[in-house]
Design an enzyme around this catalytic site. Structure first.
Site, mmCIF file in Angstrom:
data_model
loop_
_atom_site.group_PDB
_atom_site.id
_atom_site.type_symbol
_atom_site.label_atom_id
_atom_site.label_comp_id
_atom_site.label_asym_id
_atom_site.label_seq_id
_atom_site.Cartn_x
_atom_site.Cartn_y
_atom_site.Cartn_z
ATOM 1 N N HIS A 12 -31.422 52.003 12.958
ATOM 2 C CA HIS A 12 -32.474 52.638 13.695
ATOM 3 C C HIS A 12 -32.332 54.263 13.480
ATOM 4 O O HIS A 12 -33.240 54.789 13.128
ATOM 5 C CB HIS A 12 -32.020 52.441 15.319
ATOM 6 C CG HIS A 12 -32.984 53.261 16.062
ATOM 7 N ND1 HIS A 12 -33.933 52.823 16.797
ATOM 8 C CD2 HIS A 12 -33.011 54.509 16.621
ATOM 9 C CE1 HIS A 12 -34.387 53.394 17.726
ATOM 10 N NE2 HIS A 12 -33.806 54.740 17.522
ATOM 11 N N GLU A 13 -30.822 54.847 13.386
ATOM 12 C CA GLU A 13 -30.863 56.386 13.173
ATOM 13 C C GLU A 13 -31.253 56.644 11.645
ATOM 14 O O GLU A 13 -31.687 57.733 11.364
ATOM 15 C CB GLU A 13 -29.378 56.630 13.434
ATOM 16 C CG GLU A 13 -29.020 56.187 14.962
ATOM 17 C CD GLU A 13 -29.939 57.205 16.140
ATOM 18 O OE1 GLU A 13 -30.554 58.177 15.655
ATOM 19 O OE2 GLU A 13 -29.909 56.812 17.001
ATOM 20 N N HIS B 176 -34.794 56.961 11.348
ATOM 21 C CA HIS B 176 -35.367 58.394 11.648
ATOM 22 C C HIS B 176 -34.985 59.343 10.825
ATOM 23 O O HIS B 176 -35.812 60.156 10.203
ATOM 24 C CB HIS B 176 -34.639 58.641 12.849
ATOM 25 C CG HIS B 176 -34.959 58.088 14.278
ATOM 26 N ND1 HIS B 176 -36.154 57.744 14.488
ATOM 27 C CD2 HIS B 176 -34.175 57.725 15.365
ATOM 28 C CE1 HIS B 176 -36.245 57.228 15.620
ATOM 29 N NE2 HIS B 176 -35.022 57.066 16.355
#
Length: 229
Positions: A29-30, A33
């Site tokens: 997820h990170e 980003h």
């Protein structure tokens, strides 16, 4: 979600599966980003070593404690280290900062949906039942799917600092910016009240914010809307 009363009785194997799933899902997820911001021209996360799938680079001690508590069975909030993004460094000058931030924010929940799909498809094709009982690969698979759906659904809530708030700012007309600005200051407090203040009103609001997308994702990814939690 609410704080559990008493000590949850979750088997050790399930706890390990939940925690491992949170670590993998949050790392990707990170990373999503960070790589999206880089693609848009912002090297901030790249310079800080965040464009990586190394979990230690996305580790947040307080967020990790939340993951551990959720894995045990308590109602908590867990998170990875936020990825710093500088919208002024986006190279596409036709892309207003809020729209660019919305794209970067959306990459996180999208990555969780993709992870859930990648694992749910083989588990469903092998007809491994929709259950956590019995352990084995199917249990780990369904827990991984469930964790990713949980993360995607929760992060889509349009309250700062969650991704949904940045997505919302990228979609609404500019005159909404000053109206929504105060949420940046009080967002975490609002989340705390909604998810940890045990009342029928806050519980109803919290469910209204998470259940629609969570039920939709469970139905179309797992094959049915039943929740595993």
């Amino acid at each position: 979600t609410q704080v559990a009363r008493g000590w949850p009785d979750r088997p050790a194997e399930e706890i390990a599966a939940f925690l491992a799933s949170f670590i993998v899902a949050t790392t990707i997820h990170e990373f999503a980003h960070a790589i999206t911001a880089l693609k848009l021209g912002d090297r901030t996360s790249k310079d800080l070593g965040r464009v990586t799938l190394n979990p230690t680079e996305h580790f947040d001690p307080f967020g990790f404690i939340g993951m551990v508590m959720i894995s045990i069975g308590f109602g908590m909030i867990g998170w990875g280290k936020p990825v710093p993004v500088n919208p002024s460094r986006f190279t596409n000058r036709h892309l207003r900062p809020q729209r660019g931030m919305a794209i970067v924010a959306a990459a996180g929940p999208i990555s969780n949906v993709v992870q859930a799909l990648v694992v749910a498809i083989p588990v469903r094709l092998t007809d491994q039942g929709y259950t956590l009982q019995g352990g084995g690969i199917a249990m780990y698979g369904w827990i991984f799917v469930a964790v990713n759906i949980l993360l995607a659904s929760f992060n889509l809530i349009p309250i700062p600092p969650l991704d949904g708030s940045k997505i919302l700012l990228g979609l609404v007309p500019r005159f909404w910016y000053p109206v929504l600005a105060p949420l940046e200051r009080y967002g975490f407090l609002i989340l705390f009240v909604l998810f940890f203040f045990n009342s029928s009103l806050t519980n109803d609001i919290a469910r209204a914010m998470t259940d629609p997308q969570q039920l939709f994702l469970f139905k179309h990814i797992a094959g049915r809307p039943d929740l595993l939690f």
